[in-house]
Design an enzyme around this catalytic site. Structure first.
Site, short mmCIF file in Angstrom:
data_model
loop_
_atom_site.label_atom_id
_atom_site.label_comp_id
_atom_site.label_asym_id
_atom_site.label_seq_id
_atom_site.Cartn_x
_atom_site.Cartn_y
_atom_site.Cartn_z
N ASP A 108 0.67 -1.26 0.09
CA ASP A 108 -0.13 -0.03 0.12
C ASP A 108 0.84 1.18 0.00
OD1 ASP A 108 0.90 -0.29 2.54
OD2 ASP A 108 -0.96 -0.87 3.51
N ASN A 142 -7.04 -3.19 14.45
CA ASN A 142 -8.64 -3.27 14.10
C ASN A 142 -8.69 -4.49 13.29
OD1 ASN A 142 -7.64 -2.42 11.76
ND2 ASN A 142 -8.99 -0.59 11.62
N HIS A 166 -7.06 -5.07 10.41
CA HIS A 166 -6.73 -4.80 9.00
C HIS A 166 -5.50 -5.57 8.56
CE1 HIS A 166 -4.57 -0.72 9.56
NE2 HIS A 166 -3.70 -1.68 9.75
N GLU A 209 -9.53 -2.23 5.86
CA GLU A 209 -10.17 -1.74 6.95
C GLU A 209 -11.41 -2.76 7.21
OE1 GLU A 209 -8.46 0.01 8.82
OE2 GLU A 209 -8.17 1.84 8.22
#
Ligand code: PGA
Length: 250
Positions: free
Chosen positions: A67, A135, A137, A142
């Site tokens: 990314d 979280n 991810h 996400e």
């Protein structure tokens, strides 16, 4: 899935680096899927050491990264392209022309996603390194990203912005968007190594690997991949071992 629980971050990094180094020894033109963030720093340091000890050459490998932040490029210290140079590429013999990341500076993000997606189709990762967000991810996928997703533009959650603020002067400086490989691009890798360390990741690790497979925890899709190595330190594995202990005493 192979699982290793090591005493600490340093030991976890050593084993992850060994797996990648061995992959390149066995296949000098391997395609490496690489990651950024705090977790890979120690892994890359071990890979650089292996190169400096002349155990390995990266001259023929090609790399694809997960990314990049929208709006950041090579001249920005916090961009992932400069992270990769600083932590790995500038210290090994990889040919920079064989290293690929999404272009966060692209004027047309949709076209850039298509370009990166096509690139990934022609460069299936022999091994993909991953960290995990608190979280759940993986890359910047996400919670509630479709499992079928390909490279896309993502609006970062407040949780991720808060987690990543430590790399920036302040939270307001963290870009709010990123370009990320999708979950299907990650699942396409032949082999995956995921490294999870620190107590702040314990819940995410537990949800991802002991919970149900659900888009609410993107990393849980890895339970469906045929070749995953999960490397944790004791802190991240806290909930795993607690459950094991409880189980033993039941
Ligand atoms: P970290 O990030 O390695 O900086 O904890 C991992 C991730 O968000 O994927």
């Amino acid at each position: 899935m192979k699982t290793f629980i090591k005493s600490d971050y340093k030991e976890a990094c050593k084993i992850a680096a060994d797996i990648i180094v061995n992959k390149v020894k066995n296949n000098p033109s391997a395609i490496l899927g690489l990651a950024t963030g705090s977790t890979p720093i120690g892994i890359y340091a071990n890979m650089v050491q292996a190169y400096k000890r002349k155990e390995i050459s990266f001259a023929k490998v090609r790399t694809v990264n997960l990314d990049e932040y929208v709006g950041l490029g090579e001249s920005d210290n916090q961009s992932y392209v400069s992270f990769m140079r600083r932590n790995l590429f500038d210290h090994i013999d990889v040919d920079l022309r064989n290293t690929y990341l999404p272009n966060g500076k692209s004027q047309n993000l949709e076209v850039e996603c298509e370009r990166y997606n096509e690139l990934l189709q022609s460069m299936r990762q022999d091994i993909q390194l991953l960290g995990i967000g608190s979280n759940g991810h993986i890359a910047f996928n996400e919670p509630n990203t479709p499992f079928t997703s390909c490279t896309h533009v993502v609006n970062l959650t407040q949780n991720t912005i808060k987690d990543n603020a430590r790399f920036f002067p302040c939270a307001a400086d963290v870009p709010t968007q990123a370009l990320t490989m999708g979950l299907s691009n990650i699942m396409n890798a032949k082999e995956i190594v995921i490294v999870v360390t620190g107590s702040n990741k314990a819940q995410a690790a537990y949800d991802a690997f002991k919970g149900s497979i659900s888009e609410s925890c993107p990393a849980s899709i890895l339970q469906q991949h045929p070749s995953v190595t999960l490397i944790m330190d004791n802190d991240a594995a806290r909930l795993f071992s607690l459950r094991t202990v409880l189980h033993k005493h039941q």
